[in-house]
Write a protein that holds these residues in place. Sequence first.
Motif, PDB file in Angstrom:
ATOM      1  N   PRO A 244       0.815  -1.232   0.000  1.00  0.00           N
ATOM      2  CA  PRO A 244       0.000   0.000   0.000  1.00  0.00           C
ATOM      3  C   PRO A 244       0.842   1.272   0.000  1.00  0.00           C
ATOM      4  O   PRO A 244       0.380   2.315  -0.434  1.00  0.00           O
ATOM      5  CB  PRO A 244      -0.841  -0.135   1.269  1.00  0.00           C
ATOM      6  CG  PRO A 244      -0.109  -1.123   2.117  1.00  0.00           C
ATOM      7  CD  PRO A 244       0.593  -2.045   1.197  1.00  0.00           C
ATOM      8  N   GLN A 245       2.092   1.184   0.493  1.00  0.00           N
ATOM      9  CA  GLN A 245       2.938   2.376   0.484  1.00  0.00           C
ATOM     10  C   GLN A 245       3.355   2.773  -0.931  1.00  0.00           C
ATOM     11  O   GLN A 245       3.730   3.923  -1.184  1.00  0.00           O
ATOM     12  CB  GLN A 245       4.186   2.149   1.352  1.00  0.00           C
ATOM     13  CG  GLN A 245       5.149   1.101   0.832  1.00  0.00           C
ATOM     14  CD  GLN A 245       4.760  -0.315   1.235  1.00  0.00           C
ATOM     15  OE1 GLN A 245       3.651  -0.556   1.705  1.00  0.00           O
ATOM     16  NE2 GLN A 245       5.677  -1.257   1.074  1.00  0.00           N
ATOM     17  N   ASN A 246       3.292   1.823  -1.875  1.00  0.00           N
ATOM     18  CA  ASN A 246       3.603   2.106  -3.277  1.00  0.00           C
ATOM     19  C   ASN A 246       2.336   2.173  -4.129  1.00  0.00           C
ATOM     20  O   ASN A 246       2.366   1.897  -5.325  1.00  0.00           O
ATOM     21  CB  ASN A 246       4.536   1.027  -3.845  1.00  0.00           C
ATOM     22  CG  ASN A 246       5.884   1.006  -3.137  1.00  0.00           C
ATOM     23  OD1 ASN A 246       6.425   2.057  -2.791  1.00  0.00           O
ATOM     24  ND2 ASN A 246       6.419  -0.189  -2.923  1.00  0.00           N
ATOM     25  N   PHE A 247       1.239   2.534  -3.492  1.00  0.00           N
ATOM     26  CA  PHE A 247      -0.036   2.547  -4.215  1.00  0.00           C
ATOM     27  C   PHE A 247       0.010   3.476  -5.424  1.00  0.00           C
ATOM     28  O   PHE A 247      -0.417   3.115  -6.516  1.00  0.00           O
ATOM     29  CB  PHE A 247      -1.161   2.974  -3.271  1.00  0.00           C
ATOM     30  CG  PHE A 247      -2.459   3.249  -3.977  1.00  0.00           C
ATOM     31  CD1 PHE A 247      -3.297   2.216  -4.326  1.00  0.00           C
ATOM     32  CD2 PHE A 247      -2.826   4.551  -4.322  1.00  0.00           C
ATOM     33  CE1 PHE A 247      -4.490   2.456  -4.997  1.00  0.00           C
ATOM     34  CE2 PHE A 247      -4.011   4.797  -4.995  1.00  0.00           C
ATOM     35  CZ  PHE A 247      -4.844   3.742  -5.328  1.00  0.00           C
ATOM     36  N   LEU A 248       0.528   4.680  -5.246  1.00  0.00           N
ATOM     37  CA  LEU A 248       0.510   5.655  -6.327  1.00  0.00           C
ATOM     38  C   LEU A 248       1.319   5.164  -7.523  1.00  0.00           C
ATOM     39  O   LEU A 248       0.890   5.304  -8.680  1.00  0.00           O
ATOM     40  CB  LEU A 248       1.047   6.994  -5.841  1.00  0.00           C
ATOM     41  CG  LEU A 248       0.986   8.146  -6.847  1.00  0.00           C
ATOM     42  CD1 LEU A 248      -0.454   8.388  -7.275  1.00  0.00           C
ATOM     43  CD2 LEU A 248       1.596   9.409  -6.259  1.00  0.00           C
ATOM     44  N   LEU A 249       2.468   4.549  -7.293  1.00  0.00           N
ATOM     45  CA  LEU A 249       3.304   4.057  -8.388  1.00  0.00           C
ATOM     46  C   LEU A 249       2.619   2.919  -9.138  1.00  0.00           C
ATOM     47  O   LEU A 249       2.480   2.953 -10.368  1.00  0.00           O
ATOM     48  CB  LEU A 249       4.656   3.602  -7.845  1.00  0.00           C
ATOM     49  CG  LEU A 249       5.614   2.962  -8.863  1.00  0.00           C
ATOM     50  CD1 LEU A 249       5.979   3.969  -9.941  1.00  0.00           C
ATOM     51  CD2 LEU A 249       6.856   2.422  -8.166  1.00  0.00           C
ATOM     52  N   LEU A 250       2.168   1.898  -8.382  1.00  0.00           N
ATOM     53  CA  LEU A 250       1.556   0.744  -9.032  1.00  0.00           C
ATOM     54  C   LEU A 250       0.245   1.115  -9.723  1.00  0.00           C
ATOM     55  O   LEU A 250      -0.008   0.696 -10.857  1.00  0.00           O
ATOM     56  CB  LEU A 250       1.305  -0.359  -7.992  1.00  0.00           C
ATOM     57  CG  LEU A 250       2.549  -0.981  -7.349  1.00  0.00           C
ATOM     58  CD1 LEU A 250       2.144  -1.973  -6.273  1.00  0.00           C
ATOM     59  CD2 LEU A 250       3.394  -1.673  -8.413  1.00  0.00           C
ATOM     60  N   ALA A 251      -0.570   1.899  -9.025  1.00  0.00           N
ATOM     61  CA  ALA A 251      -1.870   2.269  -9.600  1.00  0.00           C
ATOM     62  C   ALA A 251      -1.703   3.174 -10.821  1.00  0.00           C
ATOM     63  O   ALA A 251      -2.474   3.080 -11.779  1.00  0.00           O
ATOM     64  CB  ALA A 251      -2.736   2.951  -8.551  1.00  0.00           C
ATOM     65  N   SER A 252      -0.700   4.048 -10.806  1.00  0.00           N
ATOM     66  CA  SER A 252      -0.487   4.933 -11.953  1.00  0.00           C
ATOM     67  C   SER A 252      -0.028   4.146 -13.175  1.00  0.00           C
ATOM     68  O   SER A 252      -0.524   4.367 -14.295  1.00  0.00           O
ATOM     69  CB  SER A 252       0.543   6.011 -11.608  1.00  0.00           C
ATOM     70  OG  SER A 252       0.075   6.835 -10.562  1.00  0.00           O
ATOM     71  N   ILE A 253       0.902   3.219 -12.973  1.00  0.00           N
ATOM     72  CA  ILE A 253       1.356   2.388 -14.101  1.00  0.00           C
ATOM     73  C   ILE A 253       0.197   1.556 -14.631  1.00  0.00           C
ATOM     74  O   ILE A 253      -0.010   1.435 -15.851  1.00  0.00           O
ATOM     75  CB  ILE A 253       2.531   1.501 -13.671  1.00  0.00           C
ATOM     76  CG1 ILE A 253       3.731   2.359 -13.269  1.00  0.00           C
ATOM     77  CG2 ILE A 253       2.917   0.545 -14.802  1.00  0.00           C
ATOM     78  CD1 ILE A 253       4.898   1.557 -12.727  1.00  0.00           C
ATOM     79  N   GLY A 254      -0.562   0.983 -13.701  1.00  0.00           N
ATOM     80  CA  GLY A 254      -1.718   0.197 -14.116  1.00  0.00           C
ATOM     81  C   GLY A 254      -2.747   1.033 -14.861  1.00  0.00           C
ATOM     82  O   GLY A 254      -3.333   0.594 -15.852  1.00  0.00           O
ATOM     83  N   ASN A 255      -2.972   2.251 -14.398  1.00  0.00           N
ATOM     84  CA  ASN A 255      -3.958   3.106 -15.059  1.00  0.00           C
ATOM     85  C   ASN A 255      -3.485   3.541 -16.438  1.00  0.00           C
ATOM     86  O   ASN A 255      -4.300   3.678 -17.361  1.00  0.00           O
ATOM     87  CB  ASN A 255      -4.244   4.325 -14.190  1.00  0.00           C
ATOM     88  CG  ASN A 255      -5.556   4.984 -14.533  1.00  0.00           C
ATOM     89  OD1 ASN A 255      -5.602   5.963 -15.272  1.00  0.00           O
ATOM     90  ND2 ASN A 255      -6.639   4.451 -13.979  1.00  0.00           N
ATOM     91  N   VAL A 256      -2.178   3.777 -16.585  1.00  0.00           N
ATOM     92  CA  VAL A 256      -1.646   4.088 -17.919  1.00  0.00           C
ATOM     93  C   VAL A 256      -1.905   2.920 -18.867  1.00  0.00           C
ATOM     94  O   VAL A 256      -2.350   3.103 -20.010  1.00  0.00           O
ATOM     95  CB  VAL A 256      -0.141   4.403 -17.839  1.00  0.00           C
ATOM     96  CG1 VAL A 256       0.462   4.458 -19.231  1.00  0.00           C
ATOM     97  CG2 VAL A 256       0.091   5.720 -17.126  1.00  0.00           C
TER      98      VAL A 256
END
Length: 528
Positions: A244-256
């Motif tokens: 969860p601490q890397n949510f922004l990184l993982l979610a952003s790559i996934g959203n791209v």
Amino acid sequence: MAREAGEGCQWEGPFHVAARRRKVPRRLKGGSVSVCEYAECERGLGVALSWARLKGAGQASLARSAILARTLQDKVDRWCERLGKGSGSTPRQLLPVYQLVGGKRVQLVSSRGRIGPRKGPGAGPHWKESLRRLARQTFVPENVSSDYWAYARWRFLQRISAAVLSVYSTECMLRAVGVGAKRSLPTAAAFNWLLKDGIGKLGKLGIVAKLGSQYDLELKKFRLLSTAVCDLACGLEMLTPLWPQNFLLLASIGNVGKSVGLSVALATQPAFHKKFALANNMADITAKSQAQHVVADTLGLGLALGVSHAVQSVSPQLRLALPVLSFPILAACDVLLVRNELRAIQLRTLNRDRCQLIASDWVTRGRRVPCPAEVSKVENISFFPFSPEGGWPLEVSQIDECFDDPKHLARFLGMFRREEYMLVPEDRSRASGLLSGRKLRLVFGASVGERAMLKGVLQAAYFRALEGEGNALGLEELVEKSRKLANQNARHFERDVRAGGWQTGQVLLHDSRYKGYVVESDWKKRLG
């Protein structure tokens, strides 16, 4: 008309006068109903009609009498329809006109001052026919090619699997941002969610600007790639609860990835619908496809919720791991269904791989041109190098990618001085020790036309055929010999391809950003 008399309920139809003239009483099973049968002759045709006078002993209600009378009237109408006459005073006339309903011919009849479709003996109740008609109008487009139905079937199943995958990936991200937890921070969660959406849109913009002009060249390849990218993006989103601490990184790559995949899928869809449309009805096909997608997405959502509920009742811990455990199966099903969906589409446009398959068959199988259905089953829908014979895959390149030595360039310019293209073999297998180091590069001039493009692909097929025969010729000698064969047979090849149902008016071998070569006129004279 129904009325209640002193002795009970009595019903009389419009033929009660004629019925009284010729009365043949008959008992119906299970009720006190008298049936009056009479015959009427007109122009030598005997028409047997039946009517009922419903007599009750006081216990028969008006509703029951009306229902029974309506049932007998329907039976009379069916009898009369077989004989070509209605139950009323107006004859029922069969018209020599048919309507196409669901692909079947239905004859029109004139009855009681109206024209309508003739009901067959097996016609169902009115409400069932209405439901069938409504379903056809909502989900089934008219005037589509025969390959649409196989495509729609695989597409529907793929949407269900994609919907299940989307439900599980969204659930994992909601858990990662703390939705449902006691110590959740709504403001931070909303900020991260919006930020990853913004990053996803920027990533989609960059990819589309880079690759948008190539979609038309490789529709099926980009469609399959978009599915794989979307599935990998969903997999990244499913990992967010673990970090969860890397949510922004993982979610952003996934959203791209999901944004790019969705944009590519939407960009390629109209080209497929255009192929299916036989009467310029692309809008109708698109609207019906959207309706099919709504049903498929709803079924996928219900399936995901049902499986989650069933697993939750068995083991809450297993329920938390369900998205990650089901991801490999769902992703594999998604890619496989899209692959079958693309195999069902019989495109008639000529791109690089379809041209290679047609030219190879024409050269090696006695000038036979395969039909679109055959090509769609075996054409390459991945971005890996492809060759029908397995060696010397063809690539469309620019001139600066093919030559490092000016002398090498001058020899090929002289060899192809009268052509609008050059076929350049590249053999690096000796240095790398792999057969994959061998390829054919097709280079086009700035003013190349469709005939020259087809000739270049045909020469590549002749080159592979000569090289496969074990000739002891060098590469440049094989190029020269294959060029002469292509010149001799180019017109016959183009004629046969056009006769085979392929669209030769526009050959899709390069996009609008391709940089063709131009040779100075003075140097052309020296080469000639």
